[in-house]
Design an enzyme around this catalytic site. Structure first.
Site, PDB file in Angstrom:
ATOM      1  N   PHE A 116      -2.424   2.062  -5.029  1.00  0.00           N
ATOM      2  CA  PHE A 116      -3.096   1.521  -3.850  1.00  0.00           C
ATOM      3  C   PHE A 116      -4.583   1.297  -4.065  1.00  0.00           C
ATOM      4  O   PHE A 116      -5.213   0.513  -3.352  1.00  0.00           O
ATOM      5  CB  PHE A 116      -2.860   2.432  -2.642  1.00  0.00           C
ATOM      6  CG  PHE A 116      -3.803   3.593  -2.499  1.00  0.00           C
ATOM      7  CD1 PHE A 116      -4.871   3.529  -1.618  1.00  0.00           C
ATOM      8  CD2 PHE A 116      -3.603   4.765  -3.214  1.00  0.00           C
ATOM      9  CE1 PHE A 116      -5.736   4.605  -1.473  1.00  0.00           C
ATOM     10  CE2 PHE A 116      -4.458   5.845  -3.066  1.00  0.00           C
ATOM     11  CZ  PHE A 116      -5.529   5.761  -2.190  1.00  0.00           C
ATOM     12  N   LYS A 117      -5.163   1.953  -5.071  1.00  0.00           N
ATOM     13  CA  LYS A 117      -6.586   1.769  -5.325  1.00  0.00           C
ATOM     14  C   LYS A 117      -6.920   0.318  -5.651  1.00  0.00           C
ATOM     15  O   LYS A 117      -8.054  -0.132  -5.465  1.00  0.00           O
ATOM     16  CB  LYS A 117      -7.048   2.684  -6.456  1.00  0.00           C
ATOM     17  CG  LYS A 117      -6.685   4.167  -6.268  1.00  0.00           C
ATOM     18  CD  LYS A 117      -7.306   4.767  -5.029  1.00  0.00           C
ATOM     19  CE  LYS A 117      -6.868   6.198  -4.784  1.00  0.00           C
ATOM     20  NZ  LYS A 117      -7.491   7.183  -5.636  1.00  0.00           N
ATOM     21  N   ASP A 118      -5.930  -0.453  -6.148  1.00  0.00           N
ATOM     22  CA  ASP A 118      -6.174  -1.871  -6.423  1.00  0.00           C
ATOM     23  C   ASP A 118      -6.549  -2.646  -5.167  1.00  0.00           C
ATOM     24  O   ASP A 118      -7.267  -3.653  -5.249  1.00  0.00           O
ATOM     25  CB  ASP A 118      -4.926  -2.517  -7.030  1.00  0.00           C
ATOM     26  CG  ASP A 118      -4.645  -2.061  -8.448  1.00  0.00           C
ATOM     27  OD1 ASP A 118      -5.613  -1.788  -9.185  1.00  0.00           O
ATOM     28  OD2 ASP A 118      -3.462  -1.971  -8.821  1.00  0.00           O
ATOM     29  N   LEU A 121     -10.188  -1.983  -5.194  1.00  0.00           N
ATOM     30  CA  LEU A 121     -10.933  -2.140  -6.434  1.00  0.00           C
ATOM     31  C   LEU A 121     -10.654  -3.447  -7.163  1.00  0.00           C
ATOM     32  O   LEU A 121     -11.211  -3.686  -8.237  1.00  0.00           O
ATOM     33  CB  LEU A 121     -10.673  -0.940  -7.343  1.00  0.00           C
ATOM     34  CG  LEU A 121     -11.441   0.299  -6.872  1.00  0.00           C
ATOM     35  CD1 LEU A 121     -10.929   1.557  -7.551  1.00  0.00           C
ATOM     36  CD2 LEU A 121     -12.945   0.129  -7.126  1.00  0.00           C
ATOM     37  N   THR A 155      -7.747   6.105  -9.219  1.00  0.00           N
ATOM     38  CA  THR A 155      -9.015   5.410  -9.017  1.00  0.00           C
ATOM     39  C   THR A 155      -9.620   4.976 -10.350  1.00  0.00           C
ATOM     40  O   THR A 155     -10.168   3.878 -10.474  1.00  0.00           O
ATOM     41  CB  THR A 155     -10.017   6.310  -8.264  1.00  0.00           C
ATOM     42  OG1 THR A 155      -9.598   6.435  -6.908  1.00  0.00           O
ATOM     43  CG2 THR A 155     -11.412   5.709  -8.273  1.00  0.00           C
TER      44      THR A 155
END
Length: 515
Positions: A116-118, A121, A155
């Site tokens: 989910f960090k994509d 980011l 992350t």
């Protein structure tokens, strides 16, 4: 474009009111506080439902505009189109999937690193480089930036992927050497890019985070970076508001998709269950609720490092006697939940936050007042899931529904089942199952977390274990190409450093010396 929204400091150490461009570049406020918007926009129900008629990048551009970012409107649209395009393997970007009646899953792992960090980011580094250009046009010094990242796993890779070869930036990531999965480690140490560096740390995530924060606060180190390399420090962790704003977007988007799919009636509230360790993901849902998205309760799902669920239950945040636990959901293996500070600011203001953060730093605990606790409990409820239960949930959900969860999402699924009320529930899925293939395999074979896999799996890499999961799960267990090829990629970074400020600073100096 809407009027620009300025930002405040959660600890009140600074009276300045910087715009979005300065906030995303600075990362953290002077004195250690976090930036929060001075005011929040308000969306009407029709505004939210209209999002369901447009592609995801336009949803993001619209909400960035509502939040008054000081980037020209047409340029915001270009950045969002680049951030949310063919780099995702599903053109819906963050699809909502009905797994069982009244329980939908928000899949946030269709980006290039399968986590989910994509969602933030792939977007934030574009905004960062754009912001540097804007600041230079306004007369700021022509400095470049070194982004330091402490990661519990996901992350780090997402930030590396987002910042690789971006203008005006270099990035160095620190991860707990023994605290990430084999696949997470390989994703980081094989990262391509001329401006990236990766180091393991002898310690846990909190050790990494503390060391990076100490480097940020070291005036001598910052002066050396600037004088010797023309660099200023910034952060890509979720303490940076540039990470939070894209997370607000996907909750508004999810509600529109829920309505379109018939999962919730227009205007009816849905509950949202989020697996979280650093409190950033669930905080995005909180801000979405504040701006008008019909969200009822926020269900905070913790693993055995259950400091957050305990805090929500008692109003006491206490890590003074709490042991750090290794779990199958390592991205949640966190005891100091940095983004909680933003919620406390919204509920109680800077003076209280300043005192509570002082107590946490010096005494390792604090207790909020009765009014703040009551306000928090109006929205938040929490529970936690032990290691073995989380693995059993993976097997059970697959057996019953043919849907394969990763261990983090399994924690959220279990908490959602325990705490669900009358409202439809949206379970937030934060990673593709294949990122944690060894523990998913353990779940499918009925092996408890602390027990070894059967001898037939001895010596297999994390990638090779994915094929074993596929043998059991069949067509329901596809592996993203970027994960399946990891064993074939050259390892570029093998350094491991001691925990603490000196370890981080020495690593950075040596890395810069090789650039």
């Amino acid at each position: 474009m809407n009027d620009h929204i300025a930002y405040r400091d959660t600890r009140g150490a600074s009276e300045s009111r910087p715009p979005f461009s300065e906030v995303v570049v600075k990362g953290i406020a002077p004195g250690g506080g976090l930036f929060v918007p001075e005011r929040l926009p308000k969306l009407e129900l029709d505004d939210i439902l209209a999002l369901g008629e447009i592609p995801y990048w336009q949803r993001a551009a619209y909400l960035f505009g509502m939040f008054g970012v000081d980037i020209p409107t047409d340029r915001v649209a270009e950045l969002m189109r680049e951030a949310y395009g063919e780099n995702f393997d599903d053109d819906r970007i963050a699809p909502v999937v009905e797994v069982v009646a009244d329980t939908h899953v928000l899949e946030l792992w269709h980006g290039p690193t399968s986590a989910f960090k994509d969602m933030a980011l792939q977007c934030m580094p574009l905004c960062f480089s754009e912001a540097v250009e804007l600041l230079r046009e306004r007369g700021a010094a022509a400095d470049d930036y070194l982004v330091l990242v402490a990661t519990s796993g996901d992350t780090g890779k997402a930030a590396l992927e987002g910042f690789a070869d971006r203008a005006h930036t270099s990035i160095v990531v620190f991860y707990p050497a023994e605290g990430v999965s084999d696949l997470q480690r390989k994703q980081m140490v094989t990262q391509r890019g001329d401006n990236v560096g990766v180091f393991g740390v002898r310690g846990n995530f909190d050790d990494c985070q503390d060391a990076v924060k100490a480097a940020f606060n070291d005036e001598a180190f910052n002066a050396w970076l600037h004088d010797e390399h023309g660099l200023k420090l910034s952060s890509a962790n979720s303490i940076n508001w540039g990470r939070l704003l894209p997370q607000i977007v996907y909750y508004a988007s999810a509600y529109a998709d829920m309505v379109a799919a018939g999962g919730v009636k227009p205007g009816e509230t849905m509950d949202v269950c989020v697996p979280t360790g650093n409190f950033g993901n669930i905080l995005g849902a909180y801000y979405a609720r504040r701006i008008g998205v019909p969200i009822g309760r926020l269900l905070c799902a913790s693993n055995e490092n259950n400091v957050l669920s305990d805090f929500i239950a008692t109003g006491v945040y206490d890590i003074s006697g709490r042991d750090f636990v290794t779990t199958p959901s390592p991205s949640m293996d966190i005891l100091i939940s940095s983004n909680l500070e933003r919620l406390l600011f919204e509920l109680a203001g800077a003076r209280s936050v300043r005192e509570w953060m002082r107590q946490l730093a010096q005494e390792k605990r604090f207790q909020v007042d009765r009014d703040t606790f009551a306000a928090m409990r109006e929205v938040f409820v929490g529970d936690w899931v032990d290691n073995d239960t989380s693995l059993r949930v993976i097997a059970r959900v697959f057996d019953e529904h043919g849907y394969l969860l990763d261990p983090h999402t399994a924690v959220a699924w279990e908490v959602a089942e325990r705490l669900r009320g009358d409202a439809p529930v949206l379970v937030v899925s934060t990673a593709h199952w294949a990122k944690f293939g060894a523990d998913v395999l353990r779940a499918m074979r009925g092996v408890e977390y602390d027990e070894p896999l059967p001898p037939e799996y001895d010596g297999l890499t994390g990638v090779e274990m994915l094929a074993r999961v596929q043998e059991i799960a069949g067509a329901n267990a596809c592996v993203p190409r970027t994960l399946g090829e990891l064993d074939e990629l050259p390892v570029r970074f093998g350094g491991v450093v001691d925990a603490g400020r000196e370890g981080v600073e020495t690593a950075v100096k040596e890395w810069l010396g090789r650039q």
